[in-house]
Design a protein around this motif. Structure first.
Motif, PDB file in Angstrom:
ATOM      1  N   PHE A 281       2.939   9.574 -14.049  1.00 13.10           N
ATOM      2  CA  PHE A 281       4.047   8.697 -14.435  1.00 13.10           C
ATOM      3  C   PHE A 281       4.357   7.655 -13.369  1.00 13.10           C
ATOM      4  N   GLY A 282       3.482   7.537 -12.364  1.00 14.01           N
ATOM      5  CA  GLY A 282       3.672   6.515 -11.351  1.00 14.01           C
ATOM      6  C   GLY A 282       4.775   6.817 -10.365  1.00 14.01           C
ATOM      7  N   GLU A 283       5.197   8.070 -10.276  1.00 14.21           N
ATOM      8  CA  GLU A 283       6.237   8.470  -9.315  1.00 14.21           C
ATOM      9  C   GLU A 283       5.558   8.980  -8.043  1.00 14.21           C
ATOM     10  N   ALA A 284       4.942   8.046  -7.305  1.00 16.92           N
ATOM     11  CA  ALA A 284       4.165   8.417  -6.128  1.00 16.92           C
ATOM     12  C   ALA A 284       5.036   9.063  -5.048  1.00 16.92           C
ATOM     13  N   LEU A 285       6.269   8.545  -4.853  1.00 15.25           N
ATOM     14  CA  LEU A 285       7.163   9.125  -3.847  1.00 15.25           C
ATOM     15  C   LEU A 285       7.491  10.577  -4.209  1.00 15.25           C
ATOM     16  N   ALA A 286       7.798  10.813  -5.496  1.00 18.14           N
ATOM     17  CA  ALA A 286       8.107  12.176  -5.941  1.00 18.14           C
ATOM     18  C   ALA A 286       6.904  13.090  -5.724  1.00 18.14           C
ATOM     19  N   ALA A 287       5.700  12.567  -6.024  1.00 15.46           N
ATOM     20  CA  ALA A 287       4.492  13.365  -5.814  1.00 15.46           C
ATOM     21  C   ALA A 287       4.325  13.719  -4.341  1.00 15.46           C
ATOM     22  N   GLY A 288       4.590  12.731  -3.472  1.00 19.14           N
ATOM     23  CA  GLY A 288       4.481  12.971  -2.035  1.00 19.14           C
ATOM     24  C   GLY A 288       5.478  14.004  -1.553  1.00 19.14           C
ATOM     25  N   VAL A 289       6.732  13.921  -2.071  1.00 19.98           N
ATOM     26  CA  VAL A 289       7.768  14.887  -1.671  1.00 19.98           C
ATOM     27  C   VAL A 289       7.396  16.292  -2.147  1.00 19.98           C
ATOM     28  N   VAL A 290       6.957  16.406  -3.416  1.00 25.47           N
ATOM     29  CA  VAL A 290       6.573  17.720  -3.946  1.00 25.47           C
ATOM     30  C   VAL A 290       5.386  18.285  -3.160  1.00 25.47           C
ATOM     31  N   ALA A 291       4.405  17.421  -2.842  1.00 27.65           N
ATOM     32  CA  ALA A 291       3.248  17.874  -2.066  1.00 27.65           C
ATOM     33  C   ALA A 291       3.680  18.414  -0.714  1.00 27.65           C
ATOM     34  N   LEU A 292       4.606  17.699  -0.069  1.00 26.72           N
ATOM     35  CA  LEU A 292       5.102  18.154   1.229  1.00 26.72           C
ATOM     36  C   LEU A 292       5.862  19.468   1.088  1.00 26.72           C
ATOM     37  N   MET A 293       6.719  19.570   0.071  1.00 22.64           N
ATOM     38  CA  MET A 293       7.492  20.792  -0.120  1.00 22.64           C
ATOM     39  C   MET A 293       6.576  21.982  -0.431  1.00 22.64           C
ATOM     40  N   TYR A 294       5.537  21.714  -1.244  1.00 24.42           N
ATOM     41  CA  TYR A 294       4.616  22.794  -1.582  1.00 24.42           C
ATOM     42  C   TYR A 294       3.844  23.243  -0.343  1.00 24.42           C
ATOM     43  N   ALA A 295       3.265  22.267   0.400  1.00 21.26           N
ATOM     44  CA  ALA A 295       2.495  22.606   1.602  1.00 21.26           C
ATOM     45  C   ALA A 295       3.380  23.298   2.630  1.00 21.26           C
ATOM     46  N   GLY A 296       4.622  22.803   2.756  1.00 16.90           N
ATOM     47  CA  GLY A 296       5.561  23.437   3.691  1.00 16.90           C
ATOM     48  C   GLY A 296       5.920  24.846   3.261  1.00 16.90           C
ATOM     49  N   GLY A 297       6.092  25.038   1.952  1.00 16.27           N
ATOM     50  CA  GLY A 297       6.410  26.374   1.444  1.00 16.27           C
ATOM     51  C   GLY A 297       5.284  27.355   1.679  1.00 16.27           C
ATOM     52  N   GLN A 298       4.026  26.901   1.482  1.00 20.98           N
ATOM     53  CA  GLN A 298       2.879  27.763   1.727  1.00 20.98           C
ATOM     54  C   GLN A 298       2.777  28.134   3.208  1.00 20.98           C
ATOM     55  N   LEU A 299       3.052  27.151   4.056  1.00 21.16           N
ATOM     56  CA  LEU A 299       3.021  27.408   5.494  1.00 21.16           C
ATOM     57  C   LEU A 299       4.120  28.395   5.884  1.00 21.16           C
ATOM     58  N   LEU A 300       5.291  28.226   5.297  1.00 26.08           N
ATOM     59  CA  LEU A 300       6.408  29.130   5.562  1.00 26.08           C
ATOM     60  C   LEU A 300       6.083  30.544   5.088  1.00 26.08           C
ATOM     61  N   GLU A 301       5.430  30.634   3.936  1.00 23.72           N
ATOM     62  CA  GLU A 301       5.039  31.943   3.418  1.00 23.72           C
ATOM     63  C   GLU A 301       4.048  32.622   4.367  1.00 23.72           C
ATOM     64  N   ASP A 302       3.077  31.842   4.866  1.00 26.51           N
ATOM     65  CA  ASP A 302       2.115  32.382   5.830  1.00 26.51           C
ATOM     66  C   ASP A 302       2.823  32.903   7.075  1.00 26.51           C
ATOM     67  N   TYR A 303       3.754  32.096   7.588  1.00 22.27           N
ATOM     68  CA  TYR A 303       4.483  32.505   8.793  1.00 22.27           C
ATOM     69  C   TYR A 303       5.246  33.800   8.556  1.00 22.27           C
ATOM     70  N   ALA A 304       5.955  33.858   7.427  1.00 26.51           N
ATOM     71  CA  ALA A 304       6.761  35.041   7.137  1.00 26.51           C
ATOM     72  C   ALA A 304       5.886  36.281   6.972  1.00 26.51           C
ATOM     73  N   ALA A 305       4.753  36.128   6.269  1.00 19.85           N
ATOM     74  CA  ALA A 305       3.864  37.273   6.071  1.00 19.85           C
ATOM     75  C   ALA A 305       3.263  37.743   7.391  1.00 19.85           C
ATOM     76  N   ASN A 306       2.858  36.793   8.241  1.00 19.50           N
ATOM     77  CA  ASN A 306       2.310  37.154   9.549  1.00 19.50           C
ATOM     78  C   ASN A 306       3.361  37.826  10.418  1.00 19.50           C
ATOM     79  N   ARG A 307       4.587  37.310  10.328  1.00 18.75           N
ATOM     80  CA  ARG A 307       5.679  37.930  11.094  1.00 18.75           C
ATOM     81  C   ARG A 307       5.932  39.348  10.617  1.00 18.75           C
TER      82      ARG A 307
ATOM     83  N   PHE B  38       0.817  -1.232   0.000  1.00 16.46           N
ATOM     84  CA  PHE B  38       0.000   0.000   0.000  1.00 16.46           C
ATOM     85  C   PHE B  38       0.844   1.274   0.000  1.00 16.46           C
ATOM     86  N   GLN B  39       2.161   1.091  -0.126  1.00 13.52           N
ATOM     87  CA  GLN B  39       3.050   2.262  -0.012  1.00 13.52           C
ATOM     88  C   GLN B  39       2.713   3.348  -1.039  1.00 13.52           C
ATOM     89  N   SER B  40       2.669   2.985  -2.314  1.00 11.58           N
ATOM     90  CA  SER B  40       2.369   3.967  -3.362  1.00 11.58           C
ATOM     91  C   SER B  40       0.976   4.553  -3.199  1.00 11.58           C
TER      92      SER B  40
END
Length: 603
Positions: free
Chosen positions: A75-101, A30-32
């Motif tokens: 293309f069946g690159e589920a790990l890459a999709a997961g990493v990009v999703a995490l990086m994108y969500a993390g980047g949005q969160l970082l942007e929110d933090y920086a703007a609020n700061r 069930f990893q992918s």
């Protein structure tokens, strides 16, 4: 921070971690699927935001992130999709933090807005909404309360924290009869005040309107970044498509897309601009929006009014000329004792001068005031007369009095005691003690040319400007002539205009950036201005100007460095030197670096 962005980040973290741990708990099959569900949830929200933006006519770099995750899943690159999703969500969160700061200082101003106040009514206290307060209402301010409207202390003593308004850390004391400014916090025991303005016209209400305008306005650099986003999107898609076309390797194509998700061009600029505005606000310079900061950052010319800007804006005792047998301190003591009964600005100056010398004042009796001319009364058994030259001469039964020599722009008040001329007081609008230092700091902050434009007589302007090192001194100007001077200066570069009176409003409106002296300035000047100086101190303008220049420089630096690194990563990915996961991690490192760099504008 947005609750949705926090939720997306948690989903991305749990999904990526769950997929990595799946083989160790017997769920390797069930990893992918785990990675796919988590990245799919992020993608669904991302696609909704992309469609919403497109319907508004806005094209953002979220499209690159959407393409990256979609391509990885296709293309069946589920790990890459997961990493990009995490990086994108993390980047949005970082942007929110920086703007609020970066917005913290502005939000602090809005958070302090009082909603109610305690008003005396029929001998009792009632809590009322501040928009029901009218001039003349008597209010009670307790320790810790925010002053709801502009007013005057009527009973007790006020000790006020002005830091949120002016950046001044030292509390300000105000005694009975002295003004208090809305937005200040009471630090001491309770005191009574009488409202002098309704809430909608008070100082703090104006600040709130400025903050709201500032939050709504987009800086030119931010709008420029929005336009460049479309170019960047085209370049990214072209490079990724070209890589796939020439190499036939979809993994390289995916690595190119991932290396561009998200982009420092969009993250760094608003953070730096907002941070610069917050820094300027802490120093007492409130700007109406990012465009004002960017324009100020490029200013080279300054046109400045005299009264209330270079000078204190009120007459002060500049000298005493006694007649025979009279001493200066005794003259001042008796005159100030009588002037206590008057609300005239000249009276206040004479009383303040006597108090500053430690003179003991007596109570006046039988006081009669002739509006705009002078007053007379009994002080310690003496008939005392203070006022204009002609007024005192008439009271003494004389056709005229011999006037003493005085400098241009110096007002004259005569004093008679017990039927005889006792001497004269010289009153003038003195140059602020901090003015020379402020002008030097403005030069250091990048202002190359400073012009004094005033409606006062040329001789007065020459006297005030002498020794200040100004580039041009112009007096006897009407409002339309001030406008002409500002327009002429604009031909040689970005021009600031500083003023505080109604007659300055047209010139403030035509300047590249109009700056009103907010404490003493007229409502017309404040409304016409692009920025308000909340402290009657031009050194704060120099500090605000320096903050603007630094914020803009940091924004440009962050964009150039971030884009350079991003394009380098994309080229490396196109040639196969960077994998999909490495590209995502590298881009996230670039995003963190440019945002942290942009936050330097707060320091």
């Amino acid at each position: 921070m947005s609750q949705l962005r926090i939720t997306l980040f948690i989903i991305a973290v749990v999904g990526l971690a769950g997929g990595l741990l799946a083989p160790f708990v017997g769920l390797g099959a069930f990893q992918s699927w785990i990675w796919g569900v988590a990245s799919g949830a992020v993608l669904a929200v991302l696609l909704y935001e992309i469609v919403t933006s497109l319907l508004k006519g806005e094209v953002g770099l979220d499209i690159v992130a959407g393409l990256s995750i979609s391509a990885a899943l296709a293309f069946g690159e589920a790990l890459a999709a997961g990493v990009v999703a995490l990086m994108y969500a993390g980047g949005q969160l970082l942007e929110d933090y920086a703007a609020n700061r970066a917005r913290a200082d502005m939000k602090a101003l809005l958070a302090r807005v009082p909603k109610t106040a305690l008003r005396y009514s029929d001998g009792r206290l009632e809590e009322v909404a501040i928009d029901t307060i009218r001039p003349g209402d008597r209010l009670l301010l307790r320790q810790g309360d925010i002053v709801p409207v502009d007013g005057r202390v009527s009973n007790g003593r006020a000790l006020l924290d002005m830091a949120a308004l002016t950046g001044e850390s030292v509390p300000v004391k105000s005694g009975e009869g002295q003004d208090v400014q809305s937005g200040a916090r009471s630090l001491d025991t309770a005191f009574d005040m009488v409202a002098t303005r309704p809430a909608s016209e008070s100082t703090y209400a104006g600040i709130v309107r400025l903050v709201q305008a500032a939050q709504a306005a987009k800086a030119p650099m931010v709008r420029l970044a929005d336009r460049y986003a479309l170019v960047f999107l085209f370049v990214t898609v072209a490079l990724a498509g070209g890589t796939w076309y020439f190499t036939g390797n979809h993994i390289r194509m995916l690595a190119v897309l991932v290396s561009a998700t998200p982009c420092p061009l969009i993250l760094a600029v608003p953070v730096a601009i907002i941070a610069g505005m917050g820094k300027a606000a802490r120093r007492g310079v409130l700007m109406k929006g990012g465009p004002v900061l960017e324009t100020m950052a490029r200013a080279v010319n300054l046109v400045i009014d005299k009264t209330g800007t270079l000078t204190k804006g009120r007459a002060e005792l500049g000298g005493i000329i006694p007649a025979a047998h009279w001493q200066a301190d005794e003259m001042l003591r008796l005159a100030a004792s009588l002037e206590q009964a008057s609300a005239h600005v000249t009276a206040a100056s004479i009383v303040a001068a006597a108090q500053s010398r430690g003179l003991t004042l007596s109570y006046p009796q039988d006081v009669q005031e002739t509006a705009g001319e002078g007053l007379e009364g009994m002080v310690e058994g003496h008939r005392v007369i203070v006022g204009g030259h002609d007024f005192v001469a008439r009271r003494l039964g004389l056709s005229s009095l011999p006037p003493p020599e005085r400098e241009p722009g110096t007002a004259l008040a005569a004093l008679a005691i017990s039927g005889r001329l006792a001497g004269h007081f010289l009153l003038a609008d003195a140059v602020r003690p901090e003015t020379p230092l402020a002008l030097a700091k403005l030069r250091k902050a990048g202002i190359k040319r400073i012009v004094l434009a005033s409606g006062d007589a040329q001789a007065v302007v020459d006297r005030i400007g002498d020794g200040l090192g100004l580039d041009m001194l112009r007096g006897e100007l009407h409002p339309d002539e001030k406008v002409a001077i500002v327009l002429a200066e604009r031909k040689s570069g970005i021009t600031l205009m500083v003023g505080d009176g109604v007659n300055d409003a047209p010139a403030l409106a035509v300047a590249d950036v109009g700056i009103s002296m907010g404490v003493t300035g007229s409502a017309a000047a404040t409304e016409s201005a692009d920025a308000v100086l909340m402290v009657d101190d031009l050194t704060r303008l120099a500090e605000g100007l320096a903050a603007a220049r630094r914020a803009r420089a940091i924004a440009v630096q962050s964009v150039l460095a971030g884009l350079g690194l991003t394009f380098a990563a994309m080229i490396a990915a196109a040639f196969g030197y960077i994998t999909v996961v490495e590209g995502a991690l590298l881009q996230e490192a670039i995003d963190v670096a440019v945002i942290l760099n942009a936050l330097r504008a707060l320091r």
